[in-house]
Scaffold this active site. Structure first.
Site, mmCIF file in Angstrom:
data_model
loop_
_atom_site.group_PDB
_atom_site.id
_atom_site.type_symbol
_atom_site.label_atom_id
_atom_site.label_comp_id
_atom_site.label_asym_id
_atom_site.label_seq_id
_atom_site.Cartn_x
_atom_site.Cartn_y
_atom_site.Cartn_z
ATOM 1 N N LYS A 42 0.799 -1.216 0.000
ATOM 2 C CA LYS A 42 0.000 0.000 0.000
ATOM 3 C C LYS A 42 0.835 1.270 0.000
ATOM 4 O O LYS A 42 0.308 2.360 -0.202
ATOM 5 C CB LYS A 42 -0.961 -0.003 1.188
ATOM 6 C CG LYS A 42 -1.953 -1.129 1.170
ATOM 7 C CD LYS A 42 -2.934 -1.089 0.015
ATOM 8 C CE LYS A 42 -4.011 -0.073 0.214
ATOM 9 N NZ LYS A 42 -5.213 -0.339 -0.623
ATOM 10 N N SER A 274 -2.657 -12.372 3.204
ATOM 11 C CA SER A 274 -3.051 -12.141 1.801
ATOM 12 C C SER A 274 -1.910 -12.551 0.879
ATOM 13 O O SER A 274 -2.144 -13.091 -0.209
ATOM 14 C CB SER A 274 -3.464 -10.681 1.574
ATOM 15 O OG SER A 274 -2.392 -9.801 1.846
HETATM 16 C C1 LIG Z 1 -2.449 -7.148 3.669
HETATM 17 C C2 LIG Z 1 -3.027 -6.584 2.411
HETATM 18 N N1 LIG Z 1 -2.976 -7.324 1.303
HETATM 19 C C3 LIG Z 1 -3.496 -6.882 0.134
HETATM 20 C C4 LIG Z 1 -4.117 -5.640 0.036
HETATM 21 C C5 LIG Z 1 -4.804 -5.290 -1.267
HETATM 22 O O1 LIG Z 1 -4.445 -4.164 -1.899
HETATM 23 P P1 LIG Z 1 -5.403 -3.351 -2.853
HETATM 24 O O2 LIG Z 1 -6.118 -2.363 -1.989
HETATM 25 O O3 LIG Z 1 -4.477 -2.738 -3.823
HETATM 26 O O4 LIG Z 1 -6.396 -4.277 -3.496
HETATM 27 C C6 LIG Z 1 -4.192 -4.834 1.182
HETATM 28 C C7 LIG Z 1 -4.844 -3.543 1.162
HETATM 29 O O5 LIG Z 1 -4.996 -2.859 2.128
HETATM 30 C C8 LIG Z 1 -3.624 -5.307 2.396
HETATM 31 O O6 LIG Z 1 -3.676 -4.580 3.528
#
Ligand SMILES: Cc1ncc(COP(=O)(O)O)c(C=O)c1O
Length: 308
Positions: A42, A274
């Protein structure tokens, strides 16, 4: 390398081969986004949104910045705000890990924790996030602050289209055969998919969703509580462009746990849920038979495991 500030440490992350945790068919390569100063993917969106707002006068010198965050956007904003001299107030669901609030406070942000609506600690739902966003909007208007509003900021998508996507192509020496990414606000998935498909329209781009919480797959949400903090809010992001998604892949909590452990123990990469779900989905795509047996799938290691 000498850089002028922490802002210049954002982006240009290495692409790492994950040949120990995943041995084929095909191979998985991943952007080491956890290496950025705020510790996550981010940082790119935070930098792009704030620099655009300063450039067009929406964000004036010394003005307070306000945002709702699951922790990662807040950390990226805190890095950029510190370097540019803006006070920062973030609202965060109380269900996000305490490590995130600690990091934000260490970076000088004021953290306002918002009680959960229907989630539980470690499992934050779309309704929890909506409550935190409402609090951020209220604080921004009371304090005459700049409300970042990441879910509606086009700059996040543009940042990934201009940086993350082209970096993958340059580091691989060609576009990958596939790309997978979990979707929060959707900037990472849409921006990278757009960049890859512009050069190689046949690139298979798959959105990653928590099992049971898959609105992008067109499924009814039956499991809004899951371990993938920061993604999978149970609704389709405002700027979602369905033409960029070839398929959606679902990943359960147990699979994310298993891949998180494998990445730490076999690769030496201690990353978040994630990120682990992304690698799991890349393996599912490579094993689906949809790609050649020597295909390369790229993904993103979104954040560090130290944030959980
Ligand atoms: C841990 C984590 N993974 C993935 C993402 C996904 O990013 P995006 O907002 O670009 O979809 C976020 C977004 O806050 C996140 O905090």
């Amino acid at each position: 390398m000498l850089v002028a500030s922490a802002i210049d440490l954002i982006g240009k992350t290495p692409l790492v081969a994950l040949a120990r945790a995943y041995t084929g068919p095909g191979r998985i390569v991943a952007k080491a986004e956890f290496l950025q100063p705020g510790g996550s993917v981010k940082d790119r969106a935070a930098k792009a949104i704030l620099l655009a707002a300063r450039a067009d006068g929406r964000l004036r010198n010394g003005m307070t910045v306000v945002e709702m965050t699951s922790g990662n956007m807040g950390a990226g904003l805190a890095v950029v705000c510190a370097a540019l001299g803006h006070p920062l107030i973030v609202t965060m669901s109380a269900g996000n890990s305490a490590a995130r609030a600690r990091m934000l406070e260490a970076l000088g942000a004021e953290v306002v924790l918002v009680a959960q609506i229907d989630g539980e600690p470690g499992r934050v739902t779309g309704r929890d996030i909506a409550a935190a966003a409402e609090a951020a909007r209220r604080i921004a208007s009371e304090r005459d602050g700049f409300y970042v509003d990441q879910f509606h900021a086009e700059e996040a998508i543009a940042a990934h289209e201009a940086t993350t996507g082209p970096e993958i192509i340059e580091q691989l020496g060609r576009p990958p055969d596939g790309f997978v990414a979990a979707v929060g606000a959707g900037g990472t998935f849409m921006g990278v998919a757009r960049a890859l498909k512009a050069v190689a329209p046949a690139t298979i781009c798959a959105a990653v969703e928590p099992r049971g919480c898959r609105p992008l797959a067109g499924e009814v949400v039956v499991q809004p509580r899951h371990l993938l903090q920061g993604v999978g809010y149970g609704s389709i992001p405002p700027h979602w462009d369905p033409s960029l998604m070839d398929m959606s892949l679902g990943v359960g909590d147990e699979e994310a746990e298993r891949w998180r452990r494998a990445l730490a123990r076999k690769e030496g990469l201690h990353v978040g849920y994630s990120a682990a779900a992304n690698v799991c989905a890349a393996a599912i795509l490579l094993q689906s038979g949809r790609l050649r047996r020597d295909a390369t799938v790229a993904t993103v290691l979104c954040d560090t495991g130290l944030k959980y």
